[in-house]
Design an enzyme around this catalytic site. Structure first.
Site, PDB file in Angstrom:
ATOM      1  CD  GLU A   1     -88.216 -39.038  51.149  1.00  0.00           C
ATOM      2  OE1 GLU A   1     -88.282 -39.973  50.687  1.00  0.00           O
ATOM      3  OE2 GLU A   1     -88.396 -38.113  51.089  1.00  0.00           O
TER       4      GLU A   1
ATOM      5  CB  CYS B   1     -82.048 -30.905  52.176  1.00  0.00           C
ATOM      6  SG  CYS B   1     -83.141 -30.492  51.861  1.00  0.00           S
TER       7      CYS B   1
ATOM      8  CB  CYS C   1     -95.442 -29.609  55.291  1.00  0.00           C
ATOM      9  SG  CYS C   1     -95.236 -27.700  54.824  1.00  0.00           S
TER      10      CYS C   1
ATOM     11  CB  CYS D   1     -97.205 -25.263  48.680  1.00  0.00           C
ATOM     12  SG  CYS D   1     -96.422 -23.578  50.337  1.00  0.00           S
TER      13      CYS D   1
ATOM     14  CB  CYS E   1     -94.758 -28.438  48.209  1.00  0.00           C
ATOM     15  SG  CYS E   1     -93.864 -29.308  49.190  1.00  0.00           S
TER      16      CYS E   1
ATOM     17  CB  CYS F   1     -86.807 -28.135  45.964  1.00  0.00           C
ATOM     18  SG  CYS F   1     -85.106 -27.160  46.186  1.00  0.00           S
TER      19      CYS F   1
HETATM   20  N1  SAH Z   1     -91.335 -24.990  54.258  1.00  0.00           N
HETATM   21  C1  SAH Z   1     -90.232 -25.015  53.946  1.00  0.00           C
HETATM   22  C2  SAH Z   1     -88.960 -25.704  53.501  1.00  0.00           C
HETATM   23  C3  SAH Z   1     -88.864 -26.657  53.122  1.00  0.00           C
HETATM   24  S1  SAH Z   1     -89.850 -26.162  51.476  1.00  0.00           S
HETATM   25  C4  SAH Z   1     -90.770 -23.418  53.300  1.00  0.00           C
HETATM   26  O1  SAH Z   1     -91.036 -23.767  52.158  1.00  0.00           O
HETATM   27  O2  SAH Z   1     -89.648 -22.936  52.624  1.00  0.00           O
HETATM   28  C5  SAH Z   1     -88.055 -25.966  50.540  1.00  0.00           C
HETATM   29  C6  SAH Z   1     -88.307 -25.397  49.246  1.00  0.00           C
HETATM   30  O3  SAH Z   1     -88.914 -25.824  48.122  1.00  0.00           O
HETATM   31  C7  SAH Z   1     -89.027 -24.256  48.828  1.00  0.00           C
HETATM   32  O4  SAH Z   1     -88.784 -22.779  48.057  1.00  0.00           O
HETATM   33  C8  SAH Z   1     -90.403 -24.724  48.124  1.00  0.00           C
HETATM   34  O5  SAH Z   1     -90.657 -23.365  47.511  1.00  0.00           O
HETATM   35  C9  SAH Z   1     -89.206 -25.828  47.557  1.00  0.00           C
HETATM   36  N2  SAH Z   1     -90.088 -26.644  46.345  1.00  0.00           N
HETATM   37  C10 SAH Z   1     -91.614 -26.821  47.074  1.00  0.00           C
HETATM   38  N3  SAH Z   1     -91.658 -27.890  45.639  1.00  0.00           N
HETATM   39  C11 SAH Z   1     -91.609 -27.412  45.047  1.00  0.00           C
HETATM   40  C12 SAH Z   1     -91.311 -28.440  43.926  1.00  0.00           C
HETATM   41  N4  SAH Z   1     -92.209 -28.717  43.516  1.00  0.00           N
HETATM   42  N5  SAH Z   1     -90.089 -27.972  42.947  1.00  0.00           N
HETATM   43  C13 SAH Z   1     -89.814 -27.062  42.987  1.00  0.00           C
HETATM   44  N6  SAH Z   1     -88.976 -26.776  44.371  1.00  0.00           N
HETATM   45  C14 SAH Z   1     -90.495 -26.601  44.837  1.00  0.00           C
HETATM   46 FE1  SF4 Z   2     -94.858 -27.042  53.333  1.00  0.00          FE
HETATM   47 FE2  SF4 Z   2     -93.695 -27.350  50.648  1.00  0.00          FE
HETATM   48 FE3  SF4 Z   2     -94.762 -25.151  51.383  1.00  0.00          FE
HETATM   49 FE4  SF4 Z   2     -92.888 -26.130  52.662  1.00  0.00          FE
HETATM   50  S1  SF4 Z   2     -93.412 -25.672  50.173  1.00  0.00           S
HETATM   51  S2  SF4 Z   2     -94.534 -25.027  53.048  1.00  0.00           S
HETATM   52  S3  SF4 Z   2     -92.568 -28.116  52.279  1.00  0.00           S
HETATM   53  S4  SF4 Z   2     -96.195 -27.524  51.724  1.00  0.00           S
END
Ligand code: SAH
Ligand code: SF4
Length: 382
Positions: A116, A133, A140, A144, A147, A365
């Site tokens: 996406e 974006c 991934c 995390c 996420c 995000c």
């Molecule tokens: N993997 C990279 C880039 C993609 S994630 C990274 O982690 O930086 C992009 C952003 O979305 C990151 O800053 C992450 O902390 C944020 N993010 C992920 N899940 C989220 C959620 N459920 N609510 C708000 N932000 C989130």
């Molecule tokens: Fe991967 Fe989501 Fe963590 Fe970014 S925030 S590193 S996309 S698991």
């Protein structure tokens, strides 16, 4: 194909670094080939170097989508190109438009992989930015806990061509809305961890920065990472782009809980890498901080953060968690979010509370990978 022609194509192929990253199927895509390699290709095919530039400009300026449209080069070179490369973009499977102007694109690679991209128009301090974006992987592995992308079972690296292809596909989709709608900024904040796909991501960025092509200024491309420390050093050395760090905690204990990657690279190592990161004048590192109710949103956290980041030029983006059904974590109370922001500002931090964008279409995000059908959605024609 005549044998002399085959010979030509082979020679040209051997001149390409593109082949070190073979695509999942078929020919490599032309979209992932830098201008220097196209120039070498033209020479190897017995033509002038500048023909390579013409091919590159055809892709990025005239936005050609078929080899036949490269009318300013010879038929022979066109045939050699066609025998060597694919020119297809990722296919737009679906576009969902949010009430706030955000557009989420579901894209399909030619091996069927889905990923996406999200287009976010914004007017900030009187100037218009339209941020795209982009994804760097189809899922991934970093895992995390907040996420959505982390919960997807699939994960493969996107090729440089698939990354550049996201920009081209979206640029074409918004073109009918006129000059004001054109993509001005690119952020690697879509699906995936860009620094775990370093070669393809940096190759794509090199192509997007090229003044002969899309010509994005380096301050308008941001790579966001969860903290792959050795690659942060590499990035600082290799490219002049902006850096964003998903910090999301102020102690190792909490960060390990929500971002298990912290076990590999603890906060101390991450912060040392940020201190060493070469920044151009007036630039700052973006710190992303997802506020998780009762986990990382206390006033003590808000006090520790400026201390942790002292002497590093940063701006902090505060993002209250976008809740979804694959996380137990909770969005904090709004009063807590405001108190956190106030405390950071009291310590002189440059902190911005981000409004979630495109939440109605799961384009915010951490929600990527979750597709919500909407009445105003349009399924792309097949
Ligand atoms: N993997 C990279 C880039 C993609 S994630 C990274 O982690 O930086 C992009 C952003 O979305 C990151 O800053 C992450 O902390 C944020 N993010 C992920 N899940 C989220 C959620 N459920 N609510 C708000 N932000 C989130
Ligand atoms: Fe991967 Fe989501 Fe963590 Fe970014 S925030 S590193 S996309 S698991």
């Amino acid at each position: 194909m005549s044998s002399i022609h085959t010979e030509l194509v082979l020679k040209a192929l051997e001149s390409l670094d593109a082949l070190s990253a073979p695509p999942p199927d078929g020919r490599p895509s032309l979209l992932g080939v830098p201008i220097t390699e196209l120039e070498r290709f033209a020479e190897a095919a017995g033509e002038q170097r500048y023909r390579g530039r013409q091919i590159f400009q055809g892709l990025f300026h005239r936005r050609v989508t078929s080899f036949a449209d490269l009318t300013d080069i010879s038929k022979k070179l066109r045939d050699a190109l066609e025998a060597t490369f694919d020119i297809d973009r990722p296919k737009v499977e679906q576009v969902q438009a949010s009430t706030d102007g955000t557009r989420k694109y579901k894209l399909k690679a030619n091996d069927g992989s889905i990923f996406e991209a999200v287009y976010i128009p914004e007017v900030a301090r009187g100037s218009r930015t339209n941020t795209l974006c982009v994804s760097s992987q189809t899922g991934c592995a970093v895992g995390c806990k907040f996420c959505f992308t982390a919960s997807l079972k699939r994960n493969r690296n996107l090729s440089a061509a698939e990354i550049v292809g996201q920009v081209l596909a979206v640029r074409d989709d918004v073109a009918p809305f006129g000059e004001r709608a054109q993509v001005t900024n690119i952020v690697f904040m879509g699906m995936g961890e860009p620094l775990l796909n370093y070669a393809q991501v940096t190759r794509a960025i090199g192509i997007l920065l090229d003044p002969m092509g899309a010509a994005f200024p380096s301050k308008r491309i941001t790579v966001s990472t969860s903290g792959i420390v050795p690659r942060i050093y590499d990035l600082g050395r290799d490219l002049p782009t902006q850096l964003a760090i998903s910090l999301n905690a102020t102690t190792n204990a909490v960060r390990q809980q929500v971002m298990p990657i912290t076990k590999k690279w603890p906060l101390e190592e991450l912060i040392t890498a940020l201190r060493a990161y070469p920044l151009q004048p007036r630039r700052r590192i973006t710190i992303e901080y997802v506020l998780l109710g009762g986990v990382n949103d206390t006033i003590e956290d808000a006090r520790r953060l400026p201390h942790l980041l002292r002497d590093i030029p940063v701006k902090v983006n505060l993002l209250p968690l976008n809740a979804h059904d694959r996380t137990e974590l909770k969005t904090p109370e709004w009063s807590q979010v405001l108190a956190f922001e106030r405390e950071l500002k009291r310590h002189g931090m440059n902190a911005i509370l981000r409004r979630p964008r495109g939440r109605d279409i799961s384009a915010a995000c951490g929600q990527l990978g979750e597709t919500v059908p909407l009445p105003q959605s349009r399924e792309a024609a097949t």
